[in-house]
Write a protein that holds these residues in place. Sequence first.
Motif, PDB file in Angstrom:
ATOM      1  N   ALA A  54     -36.287   5.407  32.078  1.00  0.00           N
ATOM      2  CA  ALA A  54     -35.865   4.199  31.900  1.00  0.00           C
ATOM      3  C   ALA A  54     -36.487   3.328  30.793  1.00  0.00           C
ATOM      4  O   ALA A  54     -35.418   2.980  29.303  1.00  0.00           O
ATOM      5  N   THR A  55     -37.615   3.639  30.203  1.00  0.00           N
ATOM      6  CA  THR A  55     -38.373   2.870  28.081  1.00  0.00           C
ATOM      7  C   THR A  55     -38.076   3.961  27.185  1.00  0.00           C
ATOM      8  O   THR A  55     -37.183   2.934  26.760  1.00  0.00           O
ATOM      9  N   ALA A  56     -36.843   4.911  27.548  1.00  0.00           N
ATOM     10  CA  ALA A  56     -36.232   5.306  26.224  1.00  0.00           C
ATOM     11  C   ALA A  56     -34.789   5.215  26.395  1.00  0.00           C
ATOM     12  O   ALA A  56     -34.544   5.387  25.446  1.00  0.00           O
ATOM     13  N   ALA A  57     -34.590   5.484  27.694  1.00  0.00           N
ATOM     14  CA  ALA A  57     -33.263   4.512  27.590  1.00  0.00           C
ATOM     15  C   ALA A  57     -32.768   2.973  27.100  1.00  0.00           C
ATOM     16  O   ALA A  57     -31.782   3.292  26.040  1.00  0.00           O
ATOM     17  N   ALA A  58     -33.853   1.930  27.840  1.00  0.00           N
ATOM     18  CA  ALA A  58     -33.799   0.809  26.965  1.00  0.00           C
ATOM     19  C   ALA A  58     -33.859   1.104  25.260  1.00  0.00           C
ATOM     20  O   ALA A  58     -33.150   0.690  24.061  1.00  0.00           O
ATOM     21  N   ARG A  59     -34.693   1.646  24.745  1.00  0.00           N
ATOM     22  CA  ARG A  59     -35.131   2.033  23.348  1.00  0.00           C
ATOM     23  C   ARG A  59     -33.687   2.451  22.725  1.00  0.00           C
ATOM     24  O   ARG A  59     -32.650   1.706  21.044  1.00  0.00           O
ATOM     25  N   LEU A  60     -33.006   3.457  23.149  1.00  0.00           N
ATOM     26  CA  LEU A  60     -31.788   4.101  22.647  1.00  0.00           C
ATOM     27  C   LEU A  60     -29.831   3.161  23.275  1.00  0.00           C
ATOM     28  O   LEU A  60     -29.919   3.562  21.936  1.00  0.00           O
ATOM     29  N   GLU A  61     -30.198   2.401  24.094  1.00  0.00           N
ATOM     30  CA  GLU A  61     -29.545   1.226  23.880  1.00  0.00           C
ATOM     31  C   GLU A  61     -29.820   0.310  22.570  1.00  0.00           C
ATOM     32  O   GLU A  61     -28.208   0.282  22.693  1.00  0.00           O
ATOM     33  N   LYS A  62     -30.384   0.367  22.565  1.00  0.00           N
ATOM     34  CA  LYS A  62     -30.359  -0.848  21.341  1.00  0.00           C
ATOM     35  C   LYS A  62     -30.174  -0.221  19.716  1.00  0.00           C
ATOM     36  O   LYS A  62     -29.635  -1.031  19.270  1.00  0.00           O
TER      37      LYS A  62
END
Length: 432
Positions: A30-38
Motif C-alpha cells: 500500500a505504501t509503495a502504491a501510494a508513492r507510485l500514484e504520486k
Amino acid sequence: MSSSLRFDRGHTDDLMAFLMASPSPYHAVATAAARLEKAGFRQVEETAAWDGTSGGKYVLRGGAIVAWYVPEGASAHTPFRIVGAHTDSPNLRVKPLPDTGAYGWRQVAVEIYGGTLLNTWLDRDLGLAGRISLRDGTHRLVNIDRPLLRVPQLAVHLDRSANPDGLKLDRQKHMQPIWGLGDVEEGDLIRFVAEEAGVAAEDVTGWDLMPHPVEPPAYLGRDRELLAGPRMDNLLSVHAAAAALGAVAGQPDEELPYIPVMAAFDHEENGSQSDTGADGPLLGTVLERSVFARGGTYEDRARAFAGTVCLSSDTGHAVHPNYAERHDPTHHPVVNGGPILKVNVNMRYATDGSGRAVFAAACQKADVPWQTFVSNNSMPCGTTIGPITAARHGIQTVDIGVAILSMHSARELCGADDPYLLANAVAAFLAG
C-alpha cells in the motif's frame, strides 16, 4: 545516467520512513502504491479488461505488487527490465484461535513465520499490524503501532545454563507474547483489533496479523554511517525498486528502450509458493496481459520474454567481524561498499557470467561501486526469488542486493550509503 535519476543520502532517510509505514507486507505494498500514484501510476484491476495505453500501471494482490511503465510507442514485443523483491520478513504470526494464557497472564498464540532469529524477539516492545477481512469481502489494514505485546525471557536466575551453554527456545512454548492480565476470553484479541480499526467485531471474519517491533529505525555509529532497523530484508529492496521505477517513469519516453517493471512478492521467506509468491503465476500473467493489451500475439510474448532481464534484489551477508570464518575467505562484502552480486554455481542464485555483465554495466552507468558475494563452500547457501523467476518464466535473472548484518533478526544493520547506491544501480538498469 541522467542526474535526475540520482539518489543521495535523502533516499536513506526516506527508507526509514518507508520501514515505519510498512509493518506488514500489506502495508508495504500500500505504501509503495501510494508513492507510485504520486509518480503518475494508476491501479488496474485484475478482473477488468486492460487497454494498451502507455503510462504507469500497477496491480495489487494481497501482499504483492507488480508495477510497470509502458513508454509511448512501445511495441508489443518490447522487452521488459524487471526488478524483483519480496515484501515479507521472518516474524511471528497470529494464529486462527489467538486467545491464550495461563496463571493470570493473557497471551496471544502465534506461529513462527520463516527463518526467524527467535532470541531477537525477546523482551522487545511489539505492536500489532496486518489486515482484517470483513464479512462484505473487503479488507482493512490495521497498524497498532505502540507497545502492546512482549515475549518475556526467562530470568537468568531460573536458567543458569543460558549464558555458558546458549539460550534454547522452544518455538511452541517460549514464543507466545503477553498482552495483559486477567482471564483468557475467546474473541478478546479480535474484538480489540476491530475496535482499533473502527469496525464491528462481528464483521471480522478473517485476519492476517503479526507483531512488529515499535522501535524506529536509527542511524548508528560515530559518524552515523550505519543504519539499524526492522524488515530491511527485504523492504530495503522494495523501497529502492519503487523509487527507481518512479524516477525512470519520469524520463522522456524515447530514452526508454525497455518496459521497466517492479515486482514485489509475498511469502519468499517460506518458499514463495502462493498466489502472491514468486513461484505463483502473478508476474507472468501481468507481463503477458501487457503484451496482449498492446495487440501482441504469442510470438510477441515470446520475443519480449527472450529479451527480458530481471534483477532479483535481496539482502546478503556482509562479512561479520566476530565470525569471519563463516564467510568465503576471498569474498568479504563490506557495508557501504555498494550493492553485491550474488553468485552460486548450484543455482541457489540465478547469476551467471552474462548476468554479471548486465549488472556491471548498470553500476558503471550509475557510477556505483559493487561487490561479489559467494557462500563458504562448507556451509549451505540461502536462496532467493531469482532462480524461481528464471525457471518459471524463462527469463534471464541476476541476483543482487545489499550486504547487511543480523539478517532475519527483528532488527538488522546495513551501511547508511548502500540503500541509495542500490537505488542508483537499479534505476540505471531499468532505464536501459
